[in-house]
Design a protein around this motif. Structure first.
Motif, PDB file in Angstrom:
ATOM      1  N   TRP A 106       0.836  -1.201   0.000  1.00 41.16           N
ATOM      2  CA  TRP A 106       0.000   0.000   0.000  1.00 41.16           C
ATOM      3  C   TRP A 106       0.870   1.250   0.000  1.00 41.16           C
ATOM      4  CZ3 TRP A 106       1.150  -2.998   4.082  1.00 41.16           C
ATOM      5  CH2 TRP A 106       1.686  -2.383   5.221  1.00 41.16           C
ATOM      6  N   ILE A 107       0.260   2.373  -0.378  1.00 40.78           N
ATOM      7  CA  ILE A 107       0.914   3.682  -0.380  1.00 40.78           C
ATOM      8  C   ILE A 107      -0.035   4.693   0.273  1.00 40.78           C
ATOM      9  CG2 ILE A 107       1.809   5.586  -1.777  1.00 40.78           C
ATOM     10  CD1 ILE A 107       3.616   3.272  -1.914  1.00 40.78           C
ATOM     11  N   LYS A 108       0.510   5.491   1.173  1.00 41.60           N
ATOM     12  CA  LYS A 108      -0.255   6.589   1.769  1.00 41.60           C
ATOM     13  C   LYS A 108       0.407   7.911   1.414  1.00 41.60           C
ATOM     14  CE  LYS A 108      -1.478   3.937   5.920  1.00 41.60           C
ATOM     15  NZ  LYS A 108      -1.291   3.853   7.391  1.00 41.60           N
ATOM     16  N   LYS A 109      -0.400   8.944   1.330  1.00 43.13           N
ATOM     17  CA  LYS A 109       0.141  10.282   1.120  1.00 43.13           C
ATOM     18  C   LYS A 109      -0.235  11.159   2.318  1.00 43.13           C
ATOM     19  CE  LYS A 109      -3.871  12.298  -1.255  1.00 43.13           C
ATOM     20  NZ  LYS A 109      -4.363  12.957  -2.484  1.00 43.13           N
ATOM     21  N   ILE A 110       0.387  12.320   2.385  1.00 41.60           N
ATOM     22  CA  ILE A 110       0.087  13.276   3.451  1.00 41.60           C
ATOM     23  C   ILE A 110      -0.801  14.361   2.862  1.00 41.60           C
ATOM     24  CG2 ILE A 110       1.075  14.870   5.140  1.00 41.60           C
ATOM     25  CD1 ILE A 110       3.687  13.266   4.873  1.00 41.60           C
ATOM     26  N   ASN A 111      -2.009  14.525   3.408  1.00 42.80           N
ATOM     27  CA  ASN A 111      -2.927  15.525   2.862  1.00 42.80           C
ATOM     28  C   ASN A 111      -2.625  16.915   3.415  1.00 42.80           C
ATOM     29  OD1 ASN A 111      -3.990  15.591   5.457  1.00 42.80           O
ATOM     30  ND2 ASN A 111      -5.867  14.508   4.937  1.00 42.80           N
ATOM     31  N   PHE A 116      -2.101  11.152   7.304  1.00 36.19           N
ATOM     32  CA  PHE A 116      -1.773  10.106   6.340  1.00 36.19           C
ATOM     33  C   PHE A 116      -3.074   9.479   5.835  1.00 36.19           C
ATOM     34  CE2 PHE A 116       1.994  10.379   9.033  1.00 36.19           C
ATOM     35  CZ  PHE A 116       3.012  10.397   8.101  1.00 36.19           C
ATOM     36  N   VAL A 117      -3.265   9.514   4.530  1.00 35.15           N
ATOM     37  CA  VAL A 117      -4.467   8.921   3.934  1.00 35.15           C
ATOM     38  C   VAL A 117      -4.046   7.918   2.858  1.00 35.15           C
ATOM     39  CG1 VAL A 117      -5.944  10.903   4.423  1.00 35.15           C
ATOM     40  CG2 VAL A 117      -4.682  10.817   2.279  1.00 35.15           C
ATOM     41  N   MET A 118      -4.826   6.859   2.719  1.00 35.68           N
ATOM     42  CA  MET A 118      -4.495   5.791   1.776  1.00 35.68           C
ATOM     43  C   MET A 118      -4.735   6.236   0.334  1.00 35.68           C
ATOM     44  SD  MET A 118      -3.246   2.774   1.799  1.00 35.68           S
ATOM     45  CE  MET A 118      -3.550   2.085   3.431  1.00 35.68           C
ATOM     46  N   LYS A 158      -0.353   4.835  12.622  1.00 37.19           N
ATOM     47  CA  LYS A 158       0.074   6.234  12.536  1.00 37.19           C
ATOM     48  C   LYS A 158       1.433   6.428  13.199  1.00 37.19           C
ATOM     49  CE  LYS A 158      -1.451  10.967  13.395  1.00 37.19           C
ATOM     50  NZ  LYS A 158      -2.530  11.843  13.924  1.00 37.19           N
ATOM     51  N   GLU A 159       1.646   5.754  14.302  1.00 36.88           N
ATOM     52  CA  GLU A 159       2.928   5.840  15.004  1.00 36.88           C
ATOM     53  C   GLU A 159       4.070   5.395  14.084  1.00 36.88           C
ATOM     54  OE1 GLU A 159       5.107   3.493  18.682  1.00 36.88           O
ATOM     55  OE2 GLU A 159       2.953   3.869  18.795  1.00 36.88           O
ATOM     56  N   GLY A 160       3.844   4.300  13.373  1.00 40.30           N
ATOM     57  CA  GLY A 160       4.854   3.820  12.425  1.00 40.30           C
ATOM     58  C   GLY A 160       5.045   4.769  11.263  1.00 40.30           C
ATOM     59  N   ASP A 161       3.941   5.334  10.749  1.00 44.26           N
ATOM     60  CA  ASP A 161       4.023   6.287   9.641  1.00 44.26           C
ATOM     61  C   ASP A 161       4.854   7.515  10.031  1.00 44.26           C
ATOM     62  OD1 ASP A 161       2.437   4.624   8.140  1.00 44.26           O
ATOM     63  OD2 ASP A 161       0.580   5.707   8.567  1.00 44.26           O
ATOM     64  N   LEU A 162       4.617   8.012  11.231  1.00 35.67           N
ATOM     65  CA  LEU A 162       5.343   9.193  11.705  1.00 35.67           C
ATOM     66  C   LEU A 162       6.829   8.897  11.885  1.00 35.67           C
ATOM     67  CD1 LEU A 162       2.809  10.626  14.313  1.00 35.67           C
ATOM     68  CD2 LEU A 162       3.453  11.659  12.133  1.00 35.67           C
ATOM     69  N   LYS A 163       7.138   7.689  12.314  1.00 38.26           N
ATOM     70  CA  LYS A 163       8.541   7.303  12.486  1.00 38.26           C
ATOM     71  C   LYS A 163       9.253   7.313  11.131  1.00 38.26           C
ATOM     72  CE  LYS A 163       9.468   4.102  15.463  1.00 38.26           C
ATOM     73  NZ  LYS A 163       9.667   2.773  16.121  1.00 38.26           N
ATOM     74  N   VAL A 164       8.595   6.772  10.119  1.00 36.95           N
ATOM     75  CA  VAL A 164       9.167   6.767   8.769  1.00 36.95           C
ATOM     76  C   VAL A 164       9.305   8.204   8.258  1.00 36.95           C
ATOM     77  CG1 VAL A 164       8.799   6.094   6.374  1.00 36.95           C
ATOM     78  CG2 VAL A 164       8.287   4.483   8.211  1.00 36.95           C
ATOM     79  N   PHE A 165       8.295   9.013   8.494  1.00 27.94           N
ATOM     80  CA  PHE A 165       8.300  10.409   8.051  1.00 27.94           C
ATOM     81  C   PHE A 165       9.441  11.193   8.701  1.00 27.94           C
ATOM     82  CE2 PHE A 165       7.032  14.845   8.564  1.00 27.94           C
ATOM     83  CZ  PHE A 165       6.708  15.186   7.273  1.00 27.94           C
ATOM     84  N   ASP A 166       9.640  11.000   9.996  1.00 30.18           N
ATOM     85  CA  ASP A 166      10.661  11.761  10.725  1.00 30.18           C
ATOM     86  C   ASP A 166      12.080  11.343  10.360  1.00 30.18           C
ATOM     87  OD1 ASP A 166       8.754  13.246  12.032  1.00 30.18           O
ATOM     88  OD2 ASP A 166       8.666  11.930  13.779  1.00 30.18           O
ATOM     89  N   TYR A 167      12.300  10.037  10.199  1.00 32.08           N
ATOM     90  CA  TYR A 167      13.658   9.540   9.977  1.00 32.08           C
ATOM     91  C   TYR A 167      13.988   9.256   8.512  1.00 32.08           C
ATOM     92  CZ  TYR A 167      13.950   9.022  15.037  1.00 32.08           C
ATOM     93  OH  TYR A 167      13.973   9.262  16.382  1.00 32.08           O
ATOM     94  N   VAL A 200       9.750  13.959   2.080  1.00 32.48           N
ATOM     95  CA  VAL A 200       8.807  12.853   2.274  1.00 32.48           C
ATOM     96  C   VAL A 200       7.403  13.331   1.935  1.00 32.48           C
ATOM     97  CG1 VAL A 200       7.854  11.192   3.908  1.00 32.48           C
ATOM     98  CG2 VAL A 200      10.245  11.880   4.105  1.00 32.48           C
ATOM     99  N   ILE A 201       6.781  12.684   0.956  1.00 30.59           N
ATOM    100  CA  ILE A 201       5.416  13.055   0.569  1.00 30.59           C
ATOM    101  C   ILE A 201       4.431  11.927   0.867  1.00 30.59           C
ATOM    102  CG2 ILE A 201       6.165  14.648  -1.215  1.00 30.59           C
ATOM    103  CD1 ILE A 201       5.639  12.459  -3.279  1.00 30.59           C
TER     104      ILE A 201
END
Length: 219
Positions: A106-111, A116-118, A158-167, A200-201
């Motif tokens: 899957w792929i999510k984007k940041i609105n 994060f939305v699918m 969401k916690e995992g998404d934010l970790k990927v986004f930050d690092y 990161v988008i």
């Protein structure tokens, strides 16, 4: 000799008072006052003209600066539109390829709100994660996780998404669970989706069924 000088001389010869001399002196003073008023008005007009010319010059300069900025913004917008078109094309091709892969991807984007939305789900994801919840792919597209999953699971995602986004790097997420329990069998590998400037988008993910061998490798 000017007219004023002549009036002043005549007034001096005939004397002051209420006679002819007084009248001549009055006329002389009146003419001088009129000349002074004219000079004052002329100076004021010149000052106003100079001020307006300066203001017009500053206004033209400001307009030129705004036109330059507008051109720069227009160029940036064109570049962003071109980049968006490329991304949309790649995502379309990516989606077609994803459906051929037999693991959930899957792929999510940041609105615009920062959520994060699918945006893309392959058939395997739909079969493994959505059908057990009696949900369909179309219900998830452009929606956040909490629309589909329970609160605890959505917060974990969401916690995992934010970790990927930050690092800006890959992460294995081993602790996954939800109310139905079917997610406990899976481990998720999440990765950042970057644009051409390395920003990161979005966040992508791959679901892998948990095995003893995989768990050993991840220790």
């Amino acid at each position: 000799m000017t007219l004023n000088d002549m009036l002043s001389t005549a007034a001096a010869l005939v004397g002051g008072g209420a006679g002819i001399g007084a009248i001549l002196q009055y006329l002389s003073n009146k003419r001088t006052a009129k000349r002074l008023d004219f000079e004052t008005i002329k100076d004021v007009l010149i000052e106003q003209i100079n001020s307006e010319q300066k203001s017009n010059s500053e206004l033209r300069k400001r307009i030129q600066e705004l036109e330059k900025k507008l051109h720069e913004y227009s160029k940036k917008i064109d570049n962003l539109q071109d980049e968006k078109q490329k991304i949309d094309t790649l995502l379309h091709l990516f989606t077609d390829v994803l459906d051929l892969i037999p693991v959930p991807i899957w792929i999510k984007k940041i609105n615009s709100k920062g959520d994060f939305v699918m945006t893309n789900i392959n058939t395997s994801y739909e079969n493994e994660f959505l059908f057990p919840l009696n949900r369909k792919r179309i219900e998830y597209i452009n929606k956040p996780d909490n629309v589909i999953f329970d609160k605890k699971t959505a917060e974990k995602f969401k916690e995992g998404d934010l970790k990927v986004f930050d690092y800006k790097t890959f992460f294995w997420l081993i602790e996954t669970n939800n109310e139905t329990g079917f997610l406990k069998e899976w481990i998720f590998l999440k990765f950042p989706v970057l644009n051409s400037t390395q920003e990161v988008i979005g966040v992508g993910g791959i679901g892998i069924k948990k095995t003893k061998q995989l768990m050993y490798l991840l220790k």
